[in-house]
Design a protein around this motif. Structure first.
Motif, PDB file in Angstrom:
ATOM      1  N   MET A  59       0.830  -1.214   0.000  1.00 58.71           N
ATOM      2  CA  MET A  59       0.000   0.000   0.000  1.00 58.71           C
ATOM      3  C   MET A  59       0.866   1.267   0.000  1.00 58.71           C
ATOM      4  O   MET A  59       0.429   2.323  -0.438  1.00 58.71           O
ATOM      5  N   LEU A  66      -1.295   9.476  -3.025  1.00 59.27           N
ATOM      6  CA  LEU A  66      -2.731   9.787  -2.908  1.00 59.27           C
ATOM      7  C   LEU A  66      -2.988  11.283  -2.857  1.00 59.27           C
ATOM      8  O   LEU A  66      -3.907  11.790  -3.501  1.00 59.27           O
ATOM      9  N   THR A  67      -2.164  11.994  -2.096  1.00 60.00           N
ATOM     10  CA  THR A  67      -2.432  13.428  -1.945  1.00 60.00           C
ATOM     11  C   THR A  67      -2.025  14.211  -3.189  1.00 60.00           C
ATOM     12  O   THR A  67      -2.401  15.361  -3.344  1.00 60.00           O
ATOM     13  N   LYS A  75      -7.407  10.383  -8.382  1.00 59.75           N
ATOM     14  CA  LYS A  75      -7.302  10.305  -6.921  1.00 59.75           C
ATOM     15  C   LYS A  75      -8.294   9.263  -6.399  1.00 59.75           C
ATOM     16  O   LYS A  75      -7.944   8.415  -5.575  1.00 59.75           O
ATOM     17  N   ILE A  79      -7.281   5.870  -4.440  1.00 59.69           N
ATOM     18  CA  ILE A  79      -7.764   5.580  -3.073  1.00 59.69           C
ATOM     19  C   ILE A  79      -8.426   4.201  -3.070  1.00 59.69           C
ATOM     20  O   ILE A  79      -8.166   3.370  -2.202  1.00 59.69           O
ATOM     21  N   VAL A  82      -5.756   1.398  -3.258  1.00 60.77           N
ATOM     22  CA  VAL A  82      -5.012   1.178  -2.006  1.00 60.77           C
ATOM     23  C   VAL A  82      -5.944   0.548  -0.963  1.00 60.77           C
ATOM     24  O   VAL A  82      -5.548  -0.321  -0.188  1.00 60.77           O
ATOM     25  N   HIS A 307       7.846   2.619   8.379  1.00 64.73           N
ATOM     26  CA  HIS A 307       6.534   3.250   8.184  1.00 64.73           C
ATOM     27  C   HIS A 307       5.443   2.362   8.811  1.00 64.73           C
ATOM     28  O   HIS A 307       4.568   2.831   9.534  1.00 64.73           O
ATOM     29  N   ARG A 308       5.543   1.082   8.524  1.00 61.93           N
ATOM     30  CA  ARG A 308       4.559   0.113   9.016  1.00 61.93           C
ATOM     31  C   ARG A 308       4.605   0.029  10.548  1.00 61.93           C
ATOM     32  O   ARG A 308       3.593   0.035  11.222  1.00 61.93           O
ATOM     33  N   ALA A 311       3.137   3.161  12.208  1.00 62.19           N
ATOM     34  CA  ALA A 311       1.670   3.161  12.196  1.00 62.19           C
ATOM     35  C   ALA A 311       1.155   2.245  13.303  1.00 62.19           C
ATOM     36  O   ALA A 311       0.212   2.584  14.027  1.00 62.19           O
TER      37      ALA A 311
ATOM     38  N   GLN B  36      -8.882  15.191   1.258  1.00 60.99           N
ATOM     39  CA  GLN B  36      -7.435  15.301   1.061  1.00 60.99           C
ATOM     40  C   GLN B  36      -6.699  15.059   2.382  1.00 60.99           C
ATOM     41  O   GLN B  36      -5.722  14.325   2.433  1.00 60.99           O
ATOM     42  N   CYS B  39      -6.605  11.382   3.450  1.00 56.37           N
ATOM     43  CA  CYS B  39      -5.680  10.522   2.702  1.00 56.37           C
ATOM     44  C   CYS B  39      -4.412  10.247   3.501  1.00 56.37           C
ATOM     45  O   CYS B  39      -3.767   9.224   3.332  1.00 56.37           O
ATOM     46  N   ARG B  40      -4.055  11.165   4.371  1.00 55.90           N
ATOM     47  CA  ARG B  40      -2.832  10.992   5.154  1.00 55.90           C
ATOM     48  C   ARG B  40      -2.903   9.743   6.036  1.00 55.90           C
ATOM     49  O   ARG B  40      -1.882   9.138   6.354  1.00 55.90           O
ATOM     50  N   ILE B  42      -4.236   6.896   5.330  1.00 54.58           N
ATOM     51  CA  ILE B  42      -4.205   5.617   4.605  1.00 54.58           C
ATOM     52  C   ILE B  42      -2.771   5.097   4.601  1.00 54.58           C
ATOM     53  O   ILE B  42      -1.867   5.803   4.162  1.00 54.58           O
ATOM     54  N   ARG B  44      -1.463   4.520   7.514  1.00 56.62           N
ATOM     55  CA  ARG B  44      -0.976   4.913   8.836  1.00 56.62           C
ATOM     56  C   ARG B  44      -2.012   4.694   9.933  1.00 56.62           C
ATOM     57  O   ARG B  44      -1.839   5.154  11.061  1.00 56.62           O
TER      58      ARG B  44
END
Lengths: 366, 265
Positions: A59, A66-67, A75, A79, A82, A307-308, A311, B36, B39-40, B42, B44
């Protein structure tokens, strides 16, 4: 479908194994409550877990865009894609759970580096076109790799894969469409598309299919023997249906005409049609090339895991709250508020109502 | 759409539409900017289920923005597309309420903002379904159903965090305190809303404020938390006066689009 042997006396190991082998030979699925050899269970857990981890780690490279998706349509598509990957992770962790390991333990193994995701995602997504190249090439490879898994011998995995494959096939079309749009766009857009293909071809062709497991595929005799042994075991159990190299060939054959239609060049000068074989030749993915593609213990492999982990760690307090809440209230939640009483209702709203009295300018303090 | 008098000149209708266009732009910008921001989360989120839930919500919001921005471009007569609005305006031209542009903060801040926005959006889209022209009403009906799910999601998390652990309750209360001053702007009435109400093209959000207060108040109280009583309130978003964090959000969103002039996507 049940692999439970009939009879009233406890079956011997040999009888159980014979029954299991009979099931595989008959092309029936093995179900969670069926007896299965430890080696089968271990191989299955390893494969399903690695697949689940790959969906979750996978992902990230696209999630990073995405942003920045350059249109609202793209977009939305990204989304949804993902999100699908998160969903695949869920189906697959659930399938793994039927083998007696829980999701939390699998995630811990991923976070502690004991289990891994596909090394494909040890590569960075550097431009917008990478999201298209990933969907077209790596998801395209995944479909070829995974289509036979819809008929794999373990029932829950096969059923998860049927849903996964349907969605992956859709992602490939979306990826191809994105690349086509770039290729029909400005010269700069097309250059961005070519650059992405230059960087994602090797991870797709090498890593999505695993190491070479035949001499024809580029393994030396010893490695080929080992690869063949592993593949034979997995094939005998109906876990795998084809060798890595067979599927790799199928992938190259499907990509070449697609790349031609896009007007993109696959970065392998050895690619050409071989009339005799009825397949495209390409540079064999030998162990050296495979290892070079792995990108293990690099900035990006560390970054994906970090990153994973972040989170997971940042969310620990949320999961603890959720567990405490479930333990306290069960599925029903807390008791409903006391019978509506206009007095109480207006008091509950007293806070925001007070706000209305102090309206001022932008961010002004009252 | 109706005009008030028989001899209403064409430009009066055009003015009415210009007001509607601004109003739709505000609604569309709210949805776009909040989508928007979400989205941050996703990749996380605290659980995979939440990665999915928050993607779903973001996807709905971007969908709402696409419809609303396109309708705004029709209403103002320029025919501007959703992408022209999203990717070629400067940050000062965005008219979202400041609530939607606040950084995500921790999960509790996000839940608090979702609680505020979703309860408002359900009420507003239901009103839109009731009191707007056919197309806008149809949009309101669909969007109201979608944001009702977002509201349930926010309500459930507010309860879980409020009644979960002391740590989650503390964070949830802090989240509420943080976003509450930004709620009132959603319900503001001004020249634009007064015009659309008078023209009968769209309802005003202002009359919905008391119901909103009662509903979110109930959730907050049920979660064992306190409804904040902020001593100030935010505003300015409708006039393009944003927070400092907004510039980077827009720069990021528009970066690829602007990098390739003349590109089609």
């Amino acid at each position: 479908m049940s692999a439970r042997p009939t009879g009233t006396t406890p079956a011997s190991q040999d009888e159980l194994l014979a029954h299991f082998d009979g099931l595989i030979a008959a092309g029936e699925t093995v179900e969670p409550r069926d007896w299965m050899p430890d080696g089968y269970r271990r191989m299955m857990i390893r494969q399903v877990a690695q697949h689940a981890h790959s969906e979750i780690i996978g992902m990230q490279p696209e999630g990073a865009w995405l942003t920045r998706a350059p249109s609202l349509y793209r977009k939305s598509v990204l989304i949804a894609k993902v999100q699908d990957e998160a969903g695949h992770g869920m189906y697959l962790y659930s399938a793994a759970e039927t083998l007696g390991v829980d999701r939390a333990a699998l995630l811990d193994a991923l976070h502690q580096g004991q289990q891994r995701a596909s090394a494909t995602f040890n590569h960075p997504a550097l431009t917008w076109a990478d999201t298209g190249a990933i969907a077209w090439l790596t998801d395209g490879a995944a479909v070829i790799n995974q289509a036979p898994l819809c008929r794999t011998s373990y029932g829950p995995y096969a059923r998860a894969m049927r849903r996964v494959c349907q969605e992956e096939a859709f992602h490939v079309r979306q990826g191809y469409d994105l690349m086509r749009t770039l290729c029909e766009g400005t010269p700069e857009q097309k250059a961005m598309a070519q650059d992405a293909v230059d960087r994602w071809w090797l991870p797709a062709v090498a890593l999505m299919f695993g190491p070479p497991d035949t001499e024809a595929g580029g393994a030396d005799a010893r490695a080929a023997a080992l690869g063949a042994a592993v593949s034979r075991r997995a094939m005998a159990w109906g876990i795998k249906r084809h060798t890595n190299d067979e599927l790799r060939q199928r992938f190259v054959d499907s990509c070449v005409p697609q790349a031609e239609r896009l007007g993109l060049v696959l970065p392998d000068p050895a690619i050409r049609w071989n009339e005799e074989r009825g397949h495209h030749d390409f540079t064999p993915v030998d162990w050296d090339l495979y290892r070079a593609a792995l990108g293990e213990d690099t900035h990006w492999s560390r970054q994906r895991l970090a990153h994973r982990r972040a989170a997971h760690e940042d969310g620990a307090w949320v999961r603890e709250a959720s567990a405490a809440y479930a333990a306290r209230f069960g599925a029903d939640g807390p008791p409903p508020p006391p019978a509506p009483d206009p007095e109480t209702a207006s008091k509950a709203g007293a806070g925001p109502a007070a706000v209305e009295d102090v309206r001022g300018g932008a961010g002004e303090r009252a | 759409m109706t005009t008030s008098t028989d001899q209403a000149p064409a430009d009066e209708a055009a003015r009415a539409d210009a007001h509607l266009a601004v109003h739709l732009l505000r609604l569309g910008d709210d949805a776009l900017v909040l989508g928007q921001r979400l989205c941050r989360w996703i990749t996380r989120a605290p659980t995979i289920e939440e990665d999915m839930a928050l993607s779903n919500i973001a996807l709905d919001l971007i969908g709402h923005a696409r419809t609303l921005l396109a309708l705004s471009g029709e209403a103002d007569g320029t025919g501007r597309t959703e992408d022209e609005f999203a990717f070629t305006r400067s940050d000062r031209e965005f008219t979202n309420a400041l609530l939607t542009e606040l950084p995500c903060g921790d999960f509790a801040v996000t839940v608090a903002r979702q609680l505020v926005y979703a309860h408002y959006a359900v009420l507003y889209y239901e009103a839109l379904a009731d009191r707007a022209d056919l197309r806008l009403a149809a949009f309101g009906e669909r969007a109201a159903k979608e944001v009702a799910f977002h509201r349930t999601h926010a309500d459930n998390w507010a309860l879980r965090l409020g009644l979960g652990t002391p740590e989650s309750a503390r964070r949830m209360q802090r989240g509420l305190e943080q976003v509450w001053p930004y709620a009132a702007e959603l319900f503001d009435e001004d020249e634009v809303t007064r015009h659309v109400v008078a023209a009968g093209t769209a309802p005003s959000p202002a009359p919905l404020h008391p119901v909103w207060q009662r509903r979110v108040g109930e959730v907050v109280t049920r979660a064992g938390l306190t409804v904040p009583t902020p001593r100030w309130r935010a505003g300015g978003g409708r006039a393009g006066l944003h927070t400092e964090e907004f510039g980077p959000l827009i720069a990021d969103m528009q970066s690829v689009h602007r990098q390739f002039p003349g590109g089609r996507w």
